[in-house]
Design an enzyme around this catalytic site. Sequence first.
Site, short mmCIF file in Angstrom:
data_model
loop_
_atom_site.label_atom_id
_atom_site.label_comp_id
_atom_site.label_asym_id
_atom_site.label_seq_id
_atom_site.Cartn_x
_atom_site.Cartn_y
_atom_site.Cartn_z
N CYS A 105 2.78 -27.51 -7.56
CA CYS A 105 1.36 -27.21 -7.30
C CYS A 105 0.63 -28.29 -6.52
O CYS A 105 -0.12 -28.00 -5.58
CB CYS A 105 0.64 -26.92 -8.62
SG CYS A 105 1.13 -28.01 -9.96
N HIS B 2 -6.25 -28.84 -9.49
CA HIS B 2 -5.86 -30.23 -9.26
C HIS B 2 -6.73 -30.79 -8.13
O HIS B 2 -7.03 -30.07 -7.18
CB HIS B 2 -4.39 -30.33 -8.83
CG HIS B 2 -3.41 -29.91 -9.88
ND1 HIS B 2 -3.70 -29.87 -11.22
CD2 HIS B 2 -2.11 -29.52 -9.75
CE1 HIS B 2 -2.62 -29.47 -11.89
NE2 HIS B 2 -1.65 -29.24 -11.01
#
Length: 346
Positions: free
Chosen positions: A128, A248
């Site tokens: 990710c 994130h």
Amino acid sequence: QSYHVAVVGATGAVGQKMIQTLEAQNFPIDKISLLASERSAGKKVLFNGEEVEIKEALPEAFEGVDIALFSAGGSISKKLAPEAVKRGAVVVDNTSAYRMDPEVPLVVPEVNEEDIKEHNGIIANPNCSTIQMVAALEPIREAYGLKRVIVSTYQAVSGAGNAAADELKEQSQSFLNGDELNAEILPVKGDEKHYPIAFNALPQIDVFQDNGYTFEEMKMINETKKIMHLTELPVSATCVRLPFFTSHAESVYVEVEQEGASVGQIKELFQNAPGVVLEDDPETQTYPTPLSAEGKRDVFIGRIRQDLDQANGYHLWVVSDNLLKGAAWNSVQIAQSIIENNWLKK
Ligand code: A2P
């Protein structure tokens, strides 16, 4: 034409987003197989308004499947992806099991979509944190070339799965009640020590490697080079887990080959690039945050600055929903590309 699609890990943090994304995209599906562990077999989930029963992920479950999206952990992918391929399916694997296998394309469609067609049955979805970083780096590479990348990450707990998200909730409650914090999962389920994540920052994501870097850091380093076809690019990473649930964030320092670009020119690159959205205006305090990116598919970029000492150096703040572009959306994009380009069979 429509397809038999399987989701492996259908009850997990990423699997649930895969199901929602397939629905939202109106993916051409004539049959869906939702697979998980024995513990979930028999549970019912809604897909496009109809009840679908979760089945145990066993080799026979892949009979007749055209496309299988895997997100149930690396060991399940190692065991079952070959079984799916043997039965004629193309696998899009969201685990780290095959990412660095030279036979397996590792794909972020905005960067290297064409690599998909080299597949031998398995296409890997990158880590990710890597996905959102390379989506931001690609327009810069195209215009000015890349010389070096240094990244520090600020990562959400959902990247470690639903159980890690529950742990943050419970610890937060305990903290506010003045109770002791119970840490059993983070930083890494199965590692020796556990530290509380609530009101804390953990500089360990995934297990330590012999060189002192964590596996998450090495994924960012090695996967970036593979996806961008820049095997010699110097990349370094420090990955940190923080107490929020989704998205994130990354502070990315990049040095380019061809110096002289203004911050305005870098911003313009992002205004015209696919999959990225510029949110950058200090005058109006405009920049992306984990909460503002949650639930969205794009990679958001802000805080673009020229380095004060290094003429070819720039700093960026890059934020994206780790469960969407970082996982489910990138996997579904790969699956869409496979069917649109007729790349099911090599
Ligand atoms: P289950 O819910 O039945 O345990 P997360 O990333 O949120 O932790 O989710 C992990 C996913 O992987 C879940 O869907 C989980 O299913 C699935 N999973 C875990 N172990 C297995 C297994 N042995 N076989 C198949 N699926 C598994």
